[in-house]
Structure formats: structure tokens, C-alpha cells
Design an enzyme around this catalytic site. Sequence first.
Site, mmCIF file in Angstrom:
data_model
loop_
_atom_site.group_PDB
_atom_site.id
_atom_site.type_symbol
_atom_site.label_atom_id
_atom_site.label_comp_id
_atom_site.label_asym_id
_atom_site.label_seq_id
_atom_site.Cartn_x
_atom_site.Cartn_y
_atom_site.Cartn_z
ATOM 1 N N SER A 145 0.734 -1.395 0.083
ATOM 2 C CA SER A 145 -0.193 -0.006 -0.158
ATOM 3 C C SER A 145 0.242 1.102 0.228
ATOM 4 O O SER A 145 0.118 2.207 0.245
ATOM 5 C CB SER A 145 -0.827 -0.086 1.198
ATOM 6 O OG SER A 145 -1.655 -1.018 0.887
ATOM 7 N N GLY A 146 2.239 0.884 0.025
ATOM 8 C CA GLY A 146 3.047 2.406 -0.507
ATOM 9 C C GLY A 146 3.752 2.644 0.551
ATOM 10 O O GLY A 146 3.822 3.864 1.432
ATOM 11 N N LEU A 147 3.306 1.885 1.435
ATOM 12 C CA LEU A 147 4.117 2.296 3.170
ATOM 13 C C LEU A 147 5.683 1.476 3.176
ATOM 14 O O LEU A 147 5.774 1.514 5.028
ATOM 15 C CB LEU A 147 3.666 2.121 4.466
ATOM 16 C CG LEU A 147 2.200 2.750 4.388
ATOM 17 C CD1 LEU A 147 1.728 2.361 5.543
ATOM 18 C CD2 LEU A 147 1.634 4.454 4.304
ATOM 19 N N GLY A 148 6.062 1.264 1.883
ATOM 20 C CA GLY A 148 7.005 0.483 2.376
ATOM 21 C C GLY A 148 7.663 -0.853 3.244
ATOM 22 O O GLY A 148 8.763 -1.282 3.461
ATOM 23 N N SER A 149 6.258 -1.399 3.257
ATOM 24 C CA SER A 149 6.330 -3.029 3.246
ATOM 25 C C SER A 149 7.295 -4.002 3.588
ATOM 26 O O SER A 149 7.884 -4.493 4.363
ATOM 27 C CB SER A 149 5.337 -3.275 3.276
ATOM 28 O OG SER A 149 4.737 -4.015 2.348
ATOM 29 N N ASP A 200 13.434 3.574 0.659
ATOM 30 C CA ASP A 200 12.315 3.034 1.888
ATOM 31 C C ASP A 200 13.573 2.064 2.764
ATOM 32 O O ASP A 200 13.467 1.867 3.474
ATOM 33 C CB ASP A 200 11.950 2.008 1.055
ATOM 34 C CG ASP A 200 10.308 2.501 0.423
ATOM 35 O OD1 ASP A 200 10.658 4.134 0.887
ATOM 36 O OD2 ASP A 200 9.926 2.118 -0.172
#
Length: 411
Positions: free
Chosen positions: A179-183, A245
Site C-alpha cells: 500500500s505504499g508504506l514500504g512494507s 525505503d
Amino acid sequence: MGRVLGLVWEKRPRVWGLLVCAVVGAFVAGESPSSRISSPQRRSASSESEHAVVHGSAAVAAAIDLYTRCSLRLLPLADDEAGAAVLELDLRDPGLTFSWPCAQLREALLTEEVAGAQEARPCSPDRLASIARLLEEHEIPEAKVWLSAGLSAFLFLYTSILGCRPGKVTVSSDLPMGSGLGSSAAFCVSMSGALLTAAGMVAAVDGISSKGTGWELVGKDDLELVNQWAFQGEKIIHGKPSGIDNTVSTFGSMIKFKKGELTNLKSRNPIKMLITDTRVGRNKKALVAVNSISEEVSSLVELAANDEIAITSKEEKLAELMEMNQGLLQCMGVSHSSIETVLRTTLKFNLVSKLTGAEGGGCVLTLIPTLLEKVIAELESQSFRCFIVEVGGQGFQVCQGGCSCFNGDVV
Ligand SMILES: Nc1ncnc2c1ncn2[C@@H]1O[C@H](COP(=O)(O)OP(=O)(O)OP(=O)(O)O)[C@@H](O)[C@H]1O
Ligand SMILES: C[C@@](O)(CCO)CC(=O)[O-]
Ligand SMILES: [Mg+2]
């Protein structure tokens, strides 16, 4: 603002927003290291190969206090001698477990000369192909096929750092995947950190614990090693990442990244953000880099850290930059109706939002001067999922001995 913004168009560009986030902590208990991680949806290596930061635009990324945990328990070598040894992986978020006989891993992957883990090495194309063959034997459900990039990174990191020794790795995360949070970076950092801790190459700095949480801080040189290995894992997932990231996930805090050069931004007053996961999968639409906005955000953070501007004007200015950033993204047509719904909802409360590095879905960041329970309740009543996070926090941490990092379960 009466200011000309330097937009950078790429062949297959993406936007770098104000904050890209990923945080990791690792957790080690004698023979049982674990770490915190998160993960996103699969993107093939080539789909990430054109990226604004990769092509020299500035980006500001910050750690947020959502963690991915990775625990590693080394299993007795005696099993290996009897030919019964396995490497197990338990991914709590997608709810899948995998297992490979060590003998099979050895045959498929240890054909290359085994070098030590003191220096990170890239995954060779041959090794990646062998890993892909190993994964083909596992039936990954169609709906979760995007996981295979993370699985490849896992097999590469594990066998490169620890060889084919038997072990059990468990991963769970606070972050939504893809979701774009750098998971993916949080996944690779916590994995690398746990493996390197088990290999005895990374250790907590004695007695420096993070705010009484039981998690301990790690020295700069050790963090460098964790970061280098995590970057090799990110390359498997993203193709040609800039490394922003994994760097922010390892070192925490806030980082400005431009043309491979990192500048640490010191933020004295924690900034709170609301993150809304639209639960809409991203698409791969073209995005743009908003270089000058990122540049302004980094000078703003530094001015505030030096007390050169008051915290309230910092918030006003940050809100203005976020509005500009989102406005540009909307003009480029990279928003999504679900993002617009989140923006409309937060705007009703005079709150400014923007989409994250993800495009066409994913998460939305909202600047919150104070916690606004009403807006969260309304967003959640529309089936969005909200996180309130503190931006600019700790990076990778370890916890040795007796920690229970999976909501009380000792893994
Ligand atoms: N908690 C997790 N469990 C299992 N796999 C994970 C986890 N977190 C991340 N991953 C891996 O990382 C991949 C997602 O990485 P991807 O780069 O697509 O998204 P992201 O990092 O969340 O977003 P972005 O890179 O845009 O910031 C997943 O496909 C999965 O392979
Ligand atoms: C690939 C990447 O741009 C994904 C964004 O979250 C990260 C990076 O450049 O390191
Ligand atoms: Mg990623």
C-alpha cells in the site's frame, strides 16, 4: 505560492511524496532472533525499474511507528544429519506457511561458492532462477501470488547469511502490504537484521534500550550491514530501488535522498500523521516526481529542528506543501475515487491529506495537529482502516532473550 515547481517526468515515472514510511525492529532471543517487518503487493522487478528517486529527484522519507517483526529460531543441526531438517517460514499476515527440506535447498542453492555474510552480495541471475524453481513447487494461491517476490528475497537472504541450516522464521507486521508504506523494505530489513543477529554479526548495543520497550538499539556499523543486505533483498522485490525505503527503515528518523546521497534530517518535535488505507489495490499508472516539494519539506524539517520557525508555522507550511503535492498528483490523474473520498472526508475537518508513494489506491497521509477522533470514526465507518503514527522514529532494533514479539505469543 507563486512558485514554479520543478516537475520531473520519467519514462515510467512515479511520484515521491512527502513521507514514505517503513519501520523495522528485530527481536533476538538467544537462538531465537526475530524482527519487525511489513510487506506490500508483488511488483515484478521490471515494473519498479523506473523510479523518480532512482533518476535523481529529491525525496524525503520518514520512519513511522508501525513495525514488522521477524523471529528466527534455529533448529537443531542433528535433524540435518538425519536428513530431516527443514527451513520453515510462517507468514502471519497472509496466513501462509512454507517449508523446504534443507537438503533440497543445499542442492539447489549452494552451488555457488559460499562467502561470508560480512559483506552483502547481490543475488546472481542463476541463483534467482534456482529460487524461482524452488518456489514453483509451492502452490501459492492465485490471490496471493504477489508474495513470491518476498519469498524469493527471503530464500536469498536466509541461505546467503546462514547457509542451509534448519530454522523457523515467523513474520508479522502492523503495516498493510503493498500500500505504499514500504512494507517490502521493512520485511527485508527485519529479516536481514534477524539473520545477521543469529549469525553473530549484529548485536544490540549493551544497555541501550528503546524507551523501556525491551527492544535494544544497534550500533551504526551493524546497521550499515543490515541495510546493505536489506537493499539486496529490495532489489529482488523492486528491481532497481534507490535504497531510500530500506535506509529509512534501518536507521529510522527522516532522510532526504537525492542522487544516491543521504542527508539525515533531525526533527525535534514529533509530527503526527493519520494514515488511511483505502484497501484499494494499486495500479501501475504513470506518476511524476515532485522534486522541489521534497526539497522544501526537507528544509522545513531542518528549520523547525533548529527552532528557526515555530512549530505551528511548521505545521501550516507542511500542510501547504502537502496540498500542493496532492493537487499536482490529481492533475496528473494518478488519484483514485477512494482517495478522493478520503480527501473529502478529511477536508470536512479542515485536515490536509495526500496520497502516498503508492498510486491509484493504497494509503493516504493526513496531517493531524491533534488527534481527531471524529474524522477517524467517520473514515472507519466507510470501511477504511486508519493508523495514527508518529513520524521520524526509531529504525531497526533487536531484543534478546525472553521477548514476546507476536502479541504475546512467544515464537
Ligand atoms: N508482513 C509481510 N509478510 C509477508 N510478505 C511481506 C510482508 N511485508 C512485505 N512483504 C513482501 O513485500 C512485498 C510488497 O512490496 P511492495 O514494494 O510491492 O509494497 P510496499 O513496500 O508496501 O510499497 P512501496 O514499495 O510502494 O512503498 C509483498 O509482495 C511481500 O512479498
Ligand atoms: C522502489 C521504491 O522506490 C519503492 C517506493 O516505496 C523504494 C526505493 O527507491 O528504495
Ligand atoms: Mg516496497
